[in-house]
Scaffold this motif. Structure first.
Motif, short mmCIF file in Angstrom:
data_model
loop_
_atom_site.label_atom_id
_atom_site.label_comp_id
_atom_site.label_asym_id
_atom_site.label_seq_id
_atom_site.Cartn_x
_atom_site.Cartn_y
_atom_site.Cartn_z
N GLY A 264 44.12 101.83 -87.40
CA GLY A 264 45.06 102.83 -87.21
C GLY A 264 45.75 102.57 -85.94
N LEU A 265 46.94 102.75 -85.86
CA LEU A 265 47.74 102.49 -84.69
C LEU A 265 47.36 103.37 -83.43
CD1 LEU A 265 49.38 100.09 -83.43
CD2 LEU A 265 51.57 101.68 -84.23
N PHE A 266 47.57 104.73 -83.73
CA PHE A 266 47.57 105.92 -82.72
C PHE A 266 46.34 106.39 -82.65
CE2 PHE A 266 52.07 106.46 -84.59
CZ PHE A 266 52.80 105.47 -83.71
N GLN A 267 46.10 106.96 -81.63
CA GLN A 267 44.72 107.85 -81.40
C GLN A 267 44.61 108.81 -82.61
OE1 GLN A 267 45.13 107.62 -76.82
NE2 GLN A 267 43.74 109.12 -77.33
N SER A 268 45.86 109.35 -82.89
CA SER A 268 45.81 110.45 -83.73
C SER A 268 45.47 109.97 -85.14
CB SER A 268 47.04 111.07 -84.00
OG SER A 268 48.34 110.18 -84.25
N ASP A 269 45.60 108.87 -85.44
CA ASP A 269 45.41 107.81 -86.66
C ASP A 269 43.69 107.67 -86.78
OD1 ASP A 269 47.92 107.74 -87.65
OD2 ASP A 269 48.21 106.05 -86.63
N ALA A 270 43.43 107.23 -85.67
CA ALA A 270 42.09 106.99 -85.42
C ALA A 270 41.05 108.17 -85.58
CB ALA A 270 41.61 106.24 -84.26
N ALA A 271 41.66 109.23 -85.16
CA ALA A 271 40.72 110.90 -84.98
C ALA A 271 40.43 111.22 -86.35
CB ALA A 271 41.61 111.49 -84.12
N LEU A 272 41.14 110.79 -87.56
CA LEU A 272 40.81 111.13 -88.73
C LEU A 272 39.65 110.62 -88.92
CD1 LEU A 272 44.34 110.56 -90.59
CD2 LEU A 272 43.37 112.50 -89.42
N LEU A 273 39.08 109.59 -88.55
CA LEU A 273 37.65 109.08 -88.94
C LEU A 273 36.76 109.77 -88.18
CD1 LEU A 273 38.28 105.08 -88.63
CD2 LEU A 273 37.83 106.38 -90.65
N THR A 274 36.99 110.68 -87.22
CA THR A 274 35.87 111.32 -86.37
C THR A 274 35.31 112.46 -86.93
OG1 THR A 274 37.44 112.45 -84.98
CG2 THR A 274 36.85 110.21 -84.37
N ASN A 275 36.05 112.95 -88.09
CA ASN A 275 35.49 114.22 -88.85
C ASN A 275 34.92 113.94 -90.13
OD1 ASN A 275 36.68 116.17 -91.18
ND2 ASN A 275 35.85 117.33 -89.18
N LYS A 276 33.87 114.49 -90.70
CA LYS A 276 33.32 114.21 -91.95
C LYS A 276 33.98 114.19 -93.04
CE LYS A 276 28.73 114.62 -93.73
NZ LYS A 276 27.57 115.67 -93.69
N GLN A 277 34.71 115.60 -93.11
CA GLN A 277 35.78 115.81 -94.47
C GLN A 277 36.84 114.92 -94.67
OE1 GLN A 277 37.42 119.81 -94.29
NE2 GLN A 277 38.69 118.99 -96.24
N ALA A 278 37.36 114.75 -93.33
CA ALA A 278 38.68 113.86 -93.27
C ALA A 278 38.17 112.38 -93.56
CB ALA A 278 39.18 113.82 -91.80
N LYS A 279 37.13 112.01 -93.22
CA LYS A 279 36.53 110.55 -93.37
C LYS A 279 36.56 110.36 -95.05
CE LYS A 279 33.82 106.63 -92.30
NZ LYS A 279 32.71 106.05 -91.37
N TYR A 280 35.73 111.53 -95.45
CA TYR A 280 35.53 111.44 -97.05
C TYR A 280 36.94 111.36 -97.73
CZ TYR A 280 33.84 112.70 -101.52
OH TYR A 280 33.64 112.88 -102.85
#
Ligand code: HEM
Ligand SMILES: *[C@@H]1O[C@H](CO)[C@@H](O)[C@H](O)[C@H]1NC(C)=O
Ligand SMILES: *[C@@H]1O[C@H](CO)[C@@H](O)[C@H](O)[C@H]1NC(C)=O
Ligand SMILES: *[C@@H]1O[C@H](CO)[C@@H](O)[C@H](O)[C@H]1NC(C)=O
Ligand SMILES: *[C@@H]1O[C@H](CO)[C@@H](O)[C@H](O)[C@H]1NC(C)=O
Ligand SMILES: *[C@@H]1O[C@H](CO)[C@@H](O)[C@H](O)[C@H]1NC(C)=O
Ligand SMILES: *[C@@H]1O[C@H](CO)[C@@H](O)[C@H](O)[C@H]1NC(C)=O
Ligand SMILES: *[C@@H]1O[C@H](CO)[C@@H](O)[C@H](O)[C@H]1NC(C)=O
Ligand SMILES: *[C@@H]1O[C@H](CO)[C@@H](O)[C@H](O)[C@H]1NC(C)=O
Length: 324
Positions: A264-280
């Motif tokens: 993911g290019l931006f920190q905001s893209d990468a941040a989506l992996l840091t939450n369980k629901q979002a990652k799912y």
């Protein structure tokens, strides 16, 4: 008896009038007043996209920015005036473009039926139609009946547009402010399957992540090596890279594949992996049909944020200025 009937007639008329006035967005709002409006928007949008494959990304992002500041009211299209600095001038480098295309579509629609179709609706339709061009069919439904706002303020853009440096908590809050959920956040971030990003929005992740000349550990290190060949230093303000490498002009679910590879290019893209629901959710959206279905739903929700209806606002004659 007579007064009762009169009362009933009044009630029915008021109800119908209320509906006509628009208490919500509708399918084919212009069916009676400008039946060819949506066709004109589509044919002009497709004409522009066929000569500029980067346009879908520009118009999709412009619609998103419009909806997040004062609702989807076309305020992003307004130019600054002597009195106020407009949203589009917020950060000189917010780097929105495609305004000329909206103006061209608006002129064509005005020629067909003057003063009927709002700029906010034209933008919502053009965003949909531009992304849909590669499929030759509408990828989501756009309800219409939005009215145009009278105000556009740079300060409000800064306060409402999410930053690429946001962490998950900040993104979630930013979307919640628009009554959009974590699900919407993950689905709509899929817009980053098309388009480009400037180095200055992510090169801190390459060169100075915590101020110690370090790299963001959540960024794929082989991808980081590649990005460094594009963005050669922290003060590069002009270079851009494709957000979804290898498929940046194709609207597809590939964005979620690269997220899972930590690209993911931006920190905001990468941040989506840091939450369980979002990652799912990310793991589900890798399936293209799932992504298309969910994107259609979330775009409908985004396209309805704080819209002006009925007699609120106005129908602008020119999208870049309020009627005088
Ligand atoms: C979740 C929060 C979001 C953040 C922090 C964010 C941030 C950004 C940034 C920094 C850029 C690069 C602009 C440039 O360098 O010129 C960008 C591009 C883009 N964004 Fe987002 N965005 C977000 C959500 C969205 C949403 C919801 C959509 C639409 C559904 C969207 C669609 C796009 C598109 C299509 C581009 C490419 C524009 C181009 O190619 O010129 N973004 N975004
Ligand atoms: C309005 O702003 C756009 C850029 O956002 C610019 O290209 C255009 O010339 C402006 N229009 C007028 C009439 O000032
Ligand atoms: C700009 O401000 C002046 C003085 O406050 C006011 O008279 C004028 O109507 C304003 N113009 C616009 C376009 O808002
Ligand atoms: C915008 O970009 C220009 C060069 O493209 C740069 O000189 C300027 O500092 C940038 N401004 C902001 C606020 O990032
Ligand atoms: C996210 O950023 C905010 C503001 O900088 C900070 O207060 C918060 O602790 C951060 N949250 C996480 C989970 O890092
Ligand atoms: C969100 O929903 C609440 C409750 O329905 C409403 O009062 C508020 O205006 C909504 N906010 C937005 C931005 O649509
Ligand atoms: C990296 O960040 C630190 C702390 O903000 C700063 O002192 C240093 O100059 C930065 N390094 C570069 C190369 O910009
Ligand atoms: C970029 O910034 C560094 C210091 O952070 C400076 O030494 C260098 O000359 C700058 N490069 C350009 C091209 O401005
Ligand atoms: C980083 O990218 C490489 C090459 O594209 C890939 O093989 C690898 O699995 C990625 N690393 C992670 C941690 O996802």
């Amino acid at each position: 008896m007579k007064t009762n009937i009169l009362l009933l007639v009044c009630l029915v008329v008021t109800a119908i009038f209320g509906v006509c006035q628009g208490s919500s967005l509708k399918k084919s709002f212009y069916e009676k007043t400008c039946p060819r409006a949506e066709k004109i928007v589509k044919s002009f949008t497709w004409k522009h996209v066929s000569s500029n494959p980067n346009l879908p990304a520009k118009l999709l992002r412009m619609h998103f920015h419009d909806c997040f500041v004062r609702g989807c009211d076309g305020s992003v299209l307004l130019n600054s005036t002597a009195n106020s600095t407009a949203e589009k001038a917020a950060i000189p480098n917010l780097s929105l473009s495609g305004f000329d295309v909206i103006d061209d579509i608006k002129s064509a629609v005005e020629k067909e039926c003057a003063g009927i179709v709002s700029c906010a609706d034209i933008l919502a339709l053009a965003a949909r139609d531009s992304v849909s061009f590669q499929f030759r069919k509408p990828m989501w439904e756009v309800l219409t009946g939005r009215r145009d706002g009278l105000v556009s303020l740079a300060t409000e853009a800064l306060a409402n547009i999410p930053s690429p440096f946001f962490n998950f908590t900040q993104l979630q809050q930013n979307f919640a402010n628009k009554n959009l959920t974590v699900h919407d956040l993950v689905v709509l971030s899929g817009g980053h399957t098309i388009g480009i990003g400037h180095c200055r929005f992510f090169s801190n992740r390459l060169y100075n992540f915590t101020g110690k000349g370090d790299q963001d550990p959540s960024l794929n290190s082989s991808y980081a090596q590649f990005l460094k060949t594009k963005c050669k230093s922290l003060n590069d303000t002009t270079t851009t890279v494709d957000m979804d490498p290898g498929s940046f002009q194709k609207f597809d679910s590939h964005y979620y594949n690269i997220l899972l590879q930590k690209k993911g290019l931006f920190q905001s893209d990468a941040a989506l992996l840091t939450n369980k629901q979002a990652k799912y959710t990310i793991q589900e959206l890798v399936r293209q049909n799932e992504f298309f279905e969910e994107f259609a739903k979330s775009m409908k929700r985004m396209g309805a944020v704080q819209v002006l209806l009925g007699t609120a606002g106005q129908i602008r004659k020119k999208c870049w200025k309020v009627n005088t």
